[in-house]
Design an enzyme around this catalytic site. Structure first.
Site, short mmCIF file in Angstrom:
data_model
loop_
_atom_site.label_atom_id
_atom_site.label_comp_id
_atom_site.label_asym_id
_atom_site.label_seq_id
_atom_site.Cartn_x
_atom_site.Cartn_y
_atom_site.Cartn_z
N ASP A 99 18.15 48.56 47.68
CA ASP A 99 16.91 47.99 47.55
C ASP A 99 16.96 46.29 47.50
O ASP A 99 16.29 45.62 47.64
CB ASP A 99 16.36 48.21 46.42
CG ASP A 99 16.79 48.46 45.22
OD1 ASP A 99 17.61 47.17 44.76
OD2 ASP A 99 16.85 49.38 44.37
N ASP A 136 30.61 55.66 52.24
CA ASP A 136 31.02 56.01 51.00
C ASP A 136 31.74 54.90 50.07
O ASP A 136 32.77 54.51 50.63
CB ASP A 136 31.52 57.35 51.10
CG ASP A 136 32.24 58.08 49.72
OD1 ASP A 136 31.23 58.02 48.87
OD2 ASP A 136 33.36 58.22 49.25
N ASP A 175 24.87 50.69 41.19
CA ASP A 175 23.59 50.73 41.07
C ASP A 175 23.03 52.13 41.62
O ASP A 175 22.72 52.11 42.74
CB ASP A 175 22.97 49.69 41.55
CG ASP A 175 21.40 49.53 41.61
OD1 ASP A 175 20.87 50.40 40.68
OD2 ASP A 175 20.90 48.86 42.16
N TYR A 206 10.74 53.66 33.73
CA TYR A 206 11.96 54.66 33.61
C TYR A 206 11.47 55.40 32.51
O TYR A 206 10.87 55.19 31.59
CB TYR A 206 13.16 53.77 33.46
CG TYR A 206 13.75 53.27 34.51
CD1 TYR A 206 13.07 53.32 35.92
CD2 TYR A 206 14.92 52.63 34.66
CE1 TYR A 206 13.80 52.63 37.12
CE2 TYR A 206 15.53 52.10 35.67
CZ TYR A 206 14.78 52.03 36.94
OH TYR A 206 15.40 51.40 38.12
#
Length: 303
Positions: free
Chosen positions: A107, A158, A176, A244
């Protein structure tokens, strides 16, 4: 590594009969018996990538929201607390970080925060899912502007493989990740921490998403115990973030040499501090002070 096809999470979006409002209803196996709902103004994007279900919607009170595999990753209202702490705890704990690696973080929010450090010379990101980057650039520009910094180098691959090919290369590594379900499971296992340790320079620091002390000490404690022999120091910090589960998220912070990470070795310039909405040097130090139950559960009764 082969991943199963992504599941359909459309059932988490529903419309109430009473007032015809539309809601996203987050519930999952890692927080059984509880749920969190946000009112939807408009669904902006909802498709399956090669790896996961990707949803972006505009909410009634939390701004734009990114959801991966049915789990909220960020909301425009409170994302800054997680992004700032994830980036600035390890970066200000390190005396002179030059090369930084981000695993995940498609993001762009963590990149945005790393870019506030002028002495960092190179910022490398390894994101497995290109769709997350593309969707974030289109719908979440307040975070994805992190990709605009000329120091950023993007690798769609990866992260473990990248680190294997780049030994002793980075001063700070930030993972993250989403929760340990699906493609992110490997990021919460000891071999991944061994890969990070190998890719760190001497004196380097890793910071990883560390789940929630109210819900996941059964995941946190064995991981901390398993990686303690690898690193010079292993500590746990946390921040508050309302969207969260249980309103809290933690960070596992580990160093390869050095004096630990509880006290910043540098502080933000005044101009930078004015732009930050959560991180301060005092918050840095306070974030490592855990409630008694969490301290005992993660590190044992002798602490």
């Amino acid at each position: 590594m082969d991943f199963p096809p992504p599941k359909d999470y459309s059932y988490l979006i529903f419309e109430t009969k009473e007032d015809n409002t539309k809601w996203f209803h987050e519930r999952g196996p890692l927080w059984q018996g509880q749920a969190f709902s946000l009112q939807i103004k408009e669904v902006l994007y909802h498709k399956k990538s090669l790896f996961q279900d990707v949803l972006v919607f505009d909410s009634a009170h939390h701004g734009k929201v990114l959801v991966l595999d049915g789990v909220i990753q960020c909301t425009e209202r409170d994302e800054f607390s997680y992004q700032e702490m994830m980036a600035h705890i390890p970066l200000y704990a390190h005396p002179n970080p030059k090369k930084v690696l981000v695993i995940g973080g498609g993001d762009g929010g963590v990149l945005r925060e790393i870019a506030r450090h002028p002495d960092v010379e190179e910022i490398v990101i390894c994101e497995l899912d290109k769709d997350v980057i593309d969707v974030s650039k289109k719908y979440l520009p307040f975070m994805a502007r992190g990709f605009d910094d000329p120091r950023v180098k993007v690798n769609i691959m990866d992260g473990a493989k990248f680190m294997e090919e780049n030994q002793a290369s980075f001063d700070v590594i930030i993972t993250d990740s989403s929760d340990p379900v699906g493609p992110a499971c490997v990021l919460f296992e000891t071999p991944f921490y061994k890969a990070m340790h190998g890719s760190l320079r001497e004196g380097g620091i890793v910071c990883t998403q560390g789940e929630c002390v109210w819900l996941h000490v059964d995941l946190i404690q064995p991981l901390v115990k398993a990686i303690t022999p690898l690193f010079t120091s292993v500590e746990y910090a946390y921040c508050t973030i309302p969207s969260y589960p249980s309103g809290q998220i933690g960070f596992i912070i580990a160093s390869k040499g050095g004096a630990g990470c509880k006290v910043p070795t540098r502080t933000p310039e005044a101009s930078v501090q004015k732009e930050l909405r959560y991180y301060t040097p005092d918050i840095h130090k306070a974030s490592f002070v855990l409630p008694a139950f969490a301290e005992r559960a993660i590190f044992g009764n002798d602490r």
